[in-house]
Motif scaffolding. Structure first.
Motif, PDB file in Angstrom:
ATOM      1  N   GLU A  67       0.836  -1.200   0.000  1.00 18.57           N
ATOM      2  CA  GLU A  67       0.000   0.000   0.000  1.00 18.57           C
ATOM      3  C   GLU A  67       0.869   1.247   0.000  1.00 18.57           C
ATOM      4  OE1 GLU A  67      -0.339  -2.417   2.329  1.00 18.57           O
ATOM      5  OE2 GLU A  67      -2.348  -3.237   2.083  1.00 18.57           O
ATOM      6  N   ALA A  68       0.493   2.223  -0.813  1.00 20.81           N
ATOM      7  CA  ALA A  68       1.190   3.502  -0.842  1.00 20.81           C
ATOM      8  C   ALA A  68       0.463   4.482   0.082  1.00 20.81           C
ATOM      9  CB  ALA A  68       1.229   4.058  -2.261  1.00 20.81           C
ATOM     10  N   LEU A  69       1.140   5.573   0.439  1.00 18.22           N
ATOM     11  CA  LEU A  69       0.521   6.621   1.240  1.00 18.22           C
ATOM     12  C   LEU A  69      -0.432   7.425   0.359  1.00 18.22           C
ATOM     13  CD1 LEU A  69       3.659   7.879   3.153  1.00 18.22           C
ATOM     14  CD2 LEU A  69       1.730   6.698   4.163  1.00 18.22           C
ATOM     15  N   ILE A  70      -1.581   7.792   0.917  1.00 19.08           N
ATOM     16  CA  ILE A  70      -2.501   8.682   0.208  1.00 19.08           C
ATOM     17  C   ILE A  70      -2.788   9.876   1.108  1.00 19.08           C
ATOM     18  CG2 ILE A  70      -3.550   6.890  -1.200  1.00 19.08           C
ATOM     19  CD1 ILE A  70      -5.920   6.849   0.670  1.00 19.08           C
ATOM     20  N   ASP A  71      -3.244  10.958   0.506  1.00 16.11           N
ATOM     21  CA  ASP A  71      -3.481  12.178   1.258  1.00 16.11           C
ATOM     22  C   ASP A  71      -4.647  11.995   2.218  1.00 16.11           C
ATOM     23  OD1 ASP A  71      -4.395  15.264   1.524  1.00 16.11           O
ATOM     24  OD2 ASP A  71      -2.302  15.097   0.917  1.00 16.11           O
ATOM     25  N   ILE A  72      -4.509  12.560   3.394  1.00 14.55           N
ATOM     26  CA  ILE A  72      -5.520  12.393   4.437  1.00 14.55           C
ATOM     27  C   ILE A  72      -6.844  13.051   4.059  1.00 14.55           C
ATOM     28  CG2 ILE A  72      -5.065  14.426   5.868  1.00 14.55           C
ATOM     29  CD1 ILE A  72      -4.987  12.380   8.245  1.00 14.55           C
ATOM     30  N   SER A  73      -6.789  14.030   3.148  1.00 13.20           N
ATOM     31  CA  SER A  73      -8.020  14.691   2.715  1.00 13.20           C
ATOM     32  C   SER A  73      -8.842  13.813   1.772  1.00 13.20           C
ATOM     33  CB  SER A  73      -7.697  16.008   2.010  1.00 13.20           C
ATOM     34  OG  SER A  73      -6.979  15.748   0.818  1.00 13.20           O
ATOM     35  N   ASN A  74      -8.258  12.726   1.283  1.00 12.35           N
ATOM     36  CA  ASN A  74      -8.961  11.833   0.366  1.00 12.35           C
ATOM     37  C   ASN A  74      -9.666  10.684   1.062  1.00 12.35           C
ATOM     38  OD1 ASN A  74      -8.086  13.393  -1.746  1.00 12.35           O
ATOM     39  ND2 ASN A  74      -6.351  12.098  -2.227  1.00 12.35           N
ATOM     40  N   VAL A  75      -9.632  10.653   2.384  1.00 11.12           N
ATOM     41  CA  VAL A  75     -10.344   9.620   3.126  1.00 11.12           C
ATOM     42  C   VAL A  75     -11.276  10.258   4.147  1.00 11.12           C
ATOM     43  CG1 VAL A  75      -8.553   7.878   2.869  1.00 11.12           C
ATOM     44  CG2 VAL A  75      -8.539   9.329   4.868  1.00 11.12           C
ATOM     45  N   GLN A  76     -12.365   9.523   4.459  1.00 12.23           N
ATOM     46  CA  GLN A  76     -13.298   9.970   5.478  1.00 12.23           C
ATOM     47  C   GLN A  76     -13.623   8.788   6.372  1.00 12.23           C
ATOM     48  OE1 GLN A  76     -16.781  11.845   3.764  1.00 12.23           O
ATOM     49  NE2 GLN A  76     -16.570  13.561   5.138  1.00 12.23           N
ATOM     50  N   LEU A  77     -13.825   9.063   7.637  1.00 16.80           N
ATOM     51  CA  LEU A  77     -14.131   8.028   8.603  1.00 16.80           C
ATOM     52  C   LEU A  77     -15.503   7.426   8.321  1.00 16.80           C
ATOM     53  CD1 LEU A  77     -12.039   7.603  10.842  1.00 16.80           C
ATOM     54  CD2 LEU A  77     -13.746   8.426  12.421  1.00 16.80           C
ATOM     55  N   ILE A  78     -15.664   6.138   8.627  1.00 18.34           N
ATOM     56  CA  ILE A  78     -16.957   5.475   8.468  1.00 18.34           C
ATOM     57  C   ILE A  78     -17.678   5.518   9.803  1.00 18.34           C
ATOM     58  CG2 ILE A  78     -18.098   3.273   8.027  1.00 18.34           C
ATOM     59  CD1 ILE A  78     -15.910   2.669   6.019  1.00 18.34           C
ATOM     60  N   ASP A  79     -18.926   5.990   9.772  1.00 15.79           N
ATOM     61  CA  ASP A  79     -19.769   6.062  10.965  1.00 15.79           C
ATOM     62  C   ASP A  79     -20.098   4.637  11.415  1.00 15.79           C
ATOM     63  OD1 ASP A  79     -21.728   6.510  12.870  1.00 15.79           O
ATOM     64  OD2 ASP A  79     -22.626   8.168  11.762  1.00 15.79           O
ATOM     65  N   PRO A  80     -19.772   4.262  12.659  1.00 19.55           N
ATOM     66  CA  PRO A  80     -20.019   2.882  13.095  1.00 19.55           C
ATOM     67  C   PRO A  80     -21.495   2.504  13.172  1.00 19.55           C
ATOM     68  CG  PRO A  80     -19.230   4.222  14.926  1.00 19.55           C
ATOM     69  CD  PRO A  80     -19.129   5.064  13.691  1.00 19.55           C
ATOM     70  N   SER A  81     -22.374   3.472  13.342  1.00 21.44           N
ATOM     71  CA  SER A  81     -23.795   3.148  13.475  1.00 21.44           C
ATOM     72  C   SER A  81     -24.502   3.049  12.126  1.00 21.44           C
ATOM     73  CB  SER A  81     -24.492   4.187  14.353  1.00 21.44           C
ATOM     74  OG  SER A  81     -24.372   5.469  13.784  1.00 21.44           O
ATOM     75  N   THR A  82     -24.095   3.864  11.142  1.00 20.56           N
ATOM     76  CA  THR A  82     -24.785   3.850   9.844  1.00 20.56           C
ATOM     77  C   THR A  82     -23.973   3.213   8.730  1.00 20.56           C
ATOM     78  OG1 THR A  82     -23.939   6.041   9.244  1.00 20.56           O
ATOM     79  CG2 THR A  82     -26.045   5.960  10.420  1.00 20.56           C
ATOM     80  N   GLY A  83     -22.638   3.160   8.873  1.00 18.25           N
ATOM     81  CA  GLY A  83     -21.794   2.601   7.822  1.00 18.25           C
ATOM     82  C   GLY A  83     -21.517   3.568   6.688  1.00 18.25           C
TER      83      GLY A  83
END
Length: 115
Positions: free
Chosen positions: A70-86
């Motif tokens: 796996e390569a590093l990707i910019d942190i702005s390109n990911v979002q956390l997944i809500d554990p209750s809704t997915g």
């Protein structure tokens, strides 16, 4: 807290489940393997796979070959997944009565930190 120039405060931590929202792997989900806050990058399991040609190293007992990692990707390109809704969510902080600070999903209000 004094930050170095170009440093982003990371609301994403190692072990979090995230979804990629931009780039060639858009829509993929995975677990955060590594966070590099001074570069504003994250490494996500199964996302941004690159091939590396490795030379044999007898001292480490490694044979030569092509390795996928796996390569590093910019942190702005990911979002956390809500554990209750997915679904993808932003992160906010909530200060409890005892003064501790916990991460909370902005979409549903579910806590993200393991208690």
């Amino acid at each position: 807290m004094k930050l170095k120039r170009g440093t982003r405060r990371c609301k994403i931590k190692k072990g979090d489940q995230v979804i990629v929202i931009a780039g060639r792997d858009r829509g993929k989900r995975g677990r955060v393997i590594e966070v590099v806050p001074d570069r504003g990058k994250v490494r996500v399991e199964g996302v941004a796979i690159v091939k590396r040609h490795l030379r044999a190293d007898r001292a480490r007992g490694r044979s030569a070959g092509i390795v996928e990692k796996e390569a590093l990707i910019d942190i702005s390109n990911v979002q956390l997944i809500d554990p209750s809704t997915g679904r993808a969510t932003r992160v906010r902080y909530q200060i409890n009565e005892d003064g501790t600070k916990t991460r909370v999903a902005a979409r549903s209000g579910a806590t993200l930190d393991k208690a």
